[in-house]
Design an enzyme around this catalytic site. Structure first.
Site, mmCIF file in Angstrom:
data_model
loop_
_atom_site.group_PDB
_atom_site.id
_atom_site.type_symbol
_atom_site.label_atom_id
_atom_site.label_comp_id
_atom_site.label_asym_id
_atom_site.label_seq_id
_atom_site.Cartn_x
_atom_site.Cartn_y
_atom_site.Cartn_z
ATOM 1 N N ASP A 87 0.792 -1.233 0.000
ATOM 2 C CA ASP A 87 0.000 0.000 0.000
ATOM 3 C C ASP A 87 0.824 1.284 0.000
ATOM 4 O OD1 ASP A 87 0.870 0.241 2.712
ATOM 5 O OD2 ASP A 87 -0.921 -0.784 3.447
ATOM 6 N N HIS A 102 6.453 -7.916 -1.526
ATOM 7 C CA HIS A 102 5.352 -8.316 -2.411
ATOM 8 C C HIS A 102 4.972 -7.235 -3.421
ATOM 9 C CE1 HIS A 102 3.961 -11.497 0.783
ATOM 10 N NE2 HIS A 102 5.072 -11.835 0.168
ATOM 11 N N CYS A 130 1.707 -1.991 -22.946
ATOM 12 C CA CYS A 130 3.068 -1.456 -22.992
ATOM 13 C C CYS A 130 3.409 -1.142 -24.453
ATOM 14 C CB CYS A 130 3.980 -2.558 -22.451
ATOM 15 S SG CYS A 130 5.739 -2.250 -22.500
ATOM 16 N N SER A 171 -0.013 -12.577 9.864
ATOM 17 C CA SER A 171 -0.481 -13.877 10.334
ATOM 18 C C SER A 171 0.616 -14.935 10.223
ATOM 19 C CB SER A 171 -1.722 -14.318 9.551
ATOM 20 O OG SER A 171 -1.407 -14.407 8.181
ATOM 21 N N GLU A 197 -3.868 -10.925 17.843
ATOM 22 C CA GLU A 197 -4.231 -12.349 17.767
ATOM 23 C C GLU A 197 -2.974 -13.209 17.731
ATOM 24 O OE1 GLU A 197 -7.345 -13.247 17.896
ATOM 25 O OE2 GLU A 197 -8.065 -11.174 17.747
HETATM 26 N N1 APR Z 1 -2.210 -4.282 14.918
HETATM 27 C C1 APR Z 1 -1.442 -5.395 14.768
HETATM 28 N N2 APR Z 1 -1.839 -6.502 14.124
HETATM 29 C C2 APR Z 1 -3.083 -6.499 13.604
HETATM 30 C C3 APR Z 1 -3.951 -5.390 13.719
HETATM 31 C C4 APR Z 1 -3.467 -4.246 14.420
HETATM 32 N N3 APR Z 1 -4.214 -3.144 14.580
HETATM 33 N N4 APR Z 1 -5.116 -5.704 13.096
HETATM 34 C C5 APR Z 1 -4.983 -6.949 12.614
HETATM 35 N N5 APR Z 1 -3.766 -7.444 12.919
HETATM 36 C C6 APR Z 1 -3.186 -8.750 12.582
HETATM 37 C C7 APR Z 1 -4.168 -9.887 12.501
HETATM 38 O O1 APR Z 1 -4.423 -10.457 13.782
HETATM 39 C C8 APR Z 1 -3.445 -10.849 11.560
HETATM 40 O O2 APR Z 1 -2.624 -11.763 12.276
HETATM 41 O O3 APR Z 1 -2.651 -8.644 11.292
HETATM 42 C C9 APR Z 1 -2.548 -9.945 10.718
HETATM 43 C C10 APR Z 1 -2.943 -9.860 9.272
HETATM 44 O O4 APR Z 1 -2.725 -11.104 8.661
HETATM 45 P P1 APR Z 1 -3.030 -11.350 7.108
HETATM 46 O O5 APR Z 1 -4.355 -10.785 6.779
HETATM 47 O O6 APR Z 1 -2.796 -12.773 6.832
HETATM 48 O O7 APR Z 1 -1.930 -10.427 6.373
HETATM 49 P P2 APR Z 1 -0.417 -10.759 6.042
HETATM 50 O O8 APR Z 1 0.210 -11.595 7.086
HETATM 51 O O9 APR Z 1 0.227 -9.450 5.717
HETATM 52 O O10 APR Z 1 -0.563 -11.611 4.717
HETATM 53 C C11 APR Z 1 0.577 -11.984 4.001
HETATM 54 O O11 APR Z 1 -0.750 -12.744 2.183
HETATM 55 O O12 APR Z 1 -2.543 -12.546 0.697
HETATM 56 C C12 APR Z 1 -1.203 -12.352 0.894
HETATM 57 O O13 APR Z 1 0.122 -10.935 -0.398
HETATM 58 C C13 APR Z 1 -0.769 -10.921 0.691
HETATM 59 O O14 APR Z 1 1.100 -9.778 1.702
HETATM 60 C C14 APR Z 1 -0.051 -10.567 1.969
HETATM 61 C C15 APR Z 1 0.322 -11.921 2.523
#
Ligand code: APR
Length: 229
Positions: A87, A102, A130, A171, A197
């Protein structure tokens, strides 16, 4: 220091995560929106989704979590941000350097020659080509694709020599990125997880802070600052 981040650090800026109960992948099929096959099948759908995310990210503001990292980086000039986020909010908060594993939704590249091409102001959300004839696609890493080997090596090198790693808002499920906090532990770094979490990494973390990053990181910065000066 290394700040390894995922979608959770942008949650308090109003940007959806992926795997939370209200995250993107609870509503949409990732294979349709974030895979080379999905793009081939329906490029317009994929481009519309990325355009909407680009607009949302463009309007969103970095939150206290991103801004605390800027403060940490001033205090510890050799610290780096390694993010899975696309982002652009880390850079907008003044974080530097930021290594984007990514990619970035604010860029597009050619499917054929891989050149980066500027967005067409007359058709920013639709199909464009392109100069070489290839279709343009978001410059992000989709499921089934490889990460940039140079950025990945750079990330693993930094993690191998850090003394403290924060793993924030991820996550810890998507590899190879998810390997980074484990790698830091293996080489003897202290690893702090910031996530409301639990994750597959939590049991290994030296410290797990179960609160939103926008609350945790500014407080930690204040504590570091007070301890040092
Ligand atoms: N502060 C800290 N952690 C948070 C908050 C917050 N305010 N809100 C949510 N979270 C945590 C959630 O509990 C979760 O464990 O952020 C995590 C988000 O996990 P995902 O949605 O799986 O995102 P991410 O780990 O970045 O995913 C990895 O997956 O789909 C692909 O390319 C995409 O880069 C992404 C990759």
């Amino acid at each position: 220091m290394v700040f390894f981040t995922g979608a959770g650090i942008s949650a308090e800026s109003g940007i959806s995560t992926f795997r939370d109960p209200d995250g993107y992948w609870s509503k949409y099929d990732p294979m349709k929106l974030a895979s080379p096959e999905g793009f081939k099948e329906d490029p317009e759908l994929v481009l519309r989704w990325y355009a909407a995310r680009r607009q949302l990210a463009g309007k969103a503001q970095p939150n206290p979590g991103h801004l605390a990292i800027t403060q940490f980086q001033k205090l510890f000039p050799h610290s780096v941000v390694i993010t899975q986020n696309v982002d652009g909010l880390h850079a907008r908060a003044g974080n530097e350097p930021v290594w984007e594993l990514h990619g970035n939704i604010h860029r597009q590249k050619c499917l054929k020659c891989a050149e980066e091409v500027a967005f067409n102001p007359d058709n920013p959300d639709g199909i464009n080509y392109c100069a070489c004839g290839g279709m343009l696609r978001p410059d992000v890493v989709w499921f089934g694709e490889s990460l940039s080997i140079s950025i990945l090596n750079q990330a693993f090198d930094a993690v191998k020599s850090c003394s403290l790693l924060f793993t924030i808002g991820t996550s810890t499920q998507v590899y190879p990125a998810a390997q980074l906090p484990f790698e830091a532990l293996n080489q003897g770094a202290f690893v702090i997880e910031v996530n409301p979490e639990p994750t597959p990494f939590s049991a290994k973390a030296d410290l797990s802070l179960r609160d939103p990053v926008g609350k945790v990181l500014p407080n930690l910065y204040e504590e570091f600052y007070a301890a040092l000066f």
